[in-house]
Design an enzyme around this catalytic site. Structure first.
Site: not given
Ligand code: APR
Length: 178
Positions: A32-34, A117-118
């Site tokens: 994901g965004v991480d 978290s979404t």
């Molecule tokens: N820019 C902005 N928003 C983004 C991007 C980006 N480049 N990539 C993803 N997103 C959005 C997703 O569409 C979602 O709405 O970020 C939001 C959070 O999604 P996740 O990244 O899946 O984070 P989360 O739901 O908090 O889950 C966290 O996922 O990536 C792993 O290491 C992280 O274990 C942790 C978990």
């Protein structure tokens, strides 16, 4: 400058002084965004996270942004959605508050958030948007810094949900509707 706004974009391209990262409690990266933030920041970000020894859900840790345009990354592990009766709303609000507190303490003027978290963590977007907006708007009402906070939605569909929540709770009159 609008103190709070909702935009569509890729947070790794943000020009804000600090961007928040939807991390996990190990702070060792993920998908994901991480994953996107770590890829854009470069391997130095992981090296800066390692000595932090992780971060509890709802808290936040700050590191440099390295190769990102943003000077800082505010890493915050959001709650995993388990139906909403396991303290998720309070933990999600705490993520936003913890990041904003770290930013204000360091005199950071602009902060961009992803929708914490979404994604992988499954928090329903409408509920998450309501919690996020309240946490951000309550903080801004009490603090002069940051001067600007944006919710950076990855899709127009997500932004529409945030705008709907904004119009429901914060648009005093039609002129303020997003
Ligand atoms: N820019 C902005 N928003 C983004 C991007 C980006 N480049 N990539 C993803 N997103 C959005 C997703 O569409 C979602 O709405 O970020 C939001 C959070 O999604 P996740 O990244 O899946 O984070 P989360 O739901 O908090 O889950 C966290 O996922 O990536 C792993 O290491 C992280 O274990 C942790 C978990």
């Amino acid at each position: 400058m609008e103190r709070f706004s909702i935009i569509v974009g890729d947070i790794t391209q943000s020009g804000a002084e600090a961007i928040a990262n939807a991390a996990n409690t190990t702070l060792l990266g993920g998908s994901g965004v991480d994953g996107a933030i770590h890829r854009a920041a470069g391997p130095e970000l992981l090296e800066a996270c390692r000595p932090l020894g992780g971060c509890p859900t709802g808290e936040a840790r700050i590191t440099p942004g390295f190769h990102l345009r943003a000077k800082y990354v505010l890493h915050t592990p959001g709650p995993i959605w388990r139906g909403g009766l396991d303290g998720e709303p309070a933990l999600l609000a705490s993520c936003y508050r913890s990041c904003l507190t770290l930013a204000a303490e360091r005199g950071i003027r602009t902060v961009d958030f992803p929708s914490i978290s979404t994604g992988v963590y499954g928090y329903p977007l409408p509920s998450a948007a309501t919690v996020a907006l309240k946490a951000i708007m309550d903080f801004l009402a009490e603090h002069p810094l940051p001067e600007r906070v944006r919710m950076v939605c990855h899709t127009e569909a997500a932004a529409a949900v945030y705008r709907q929540a904004w119009n429901l709770w914060y648009a005093e009159d039609k002129g303020q509707r997003l």
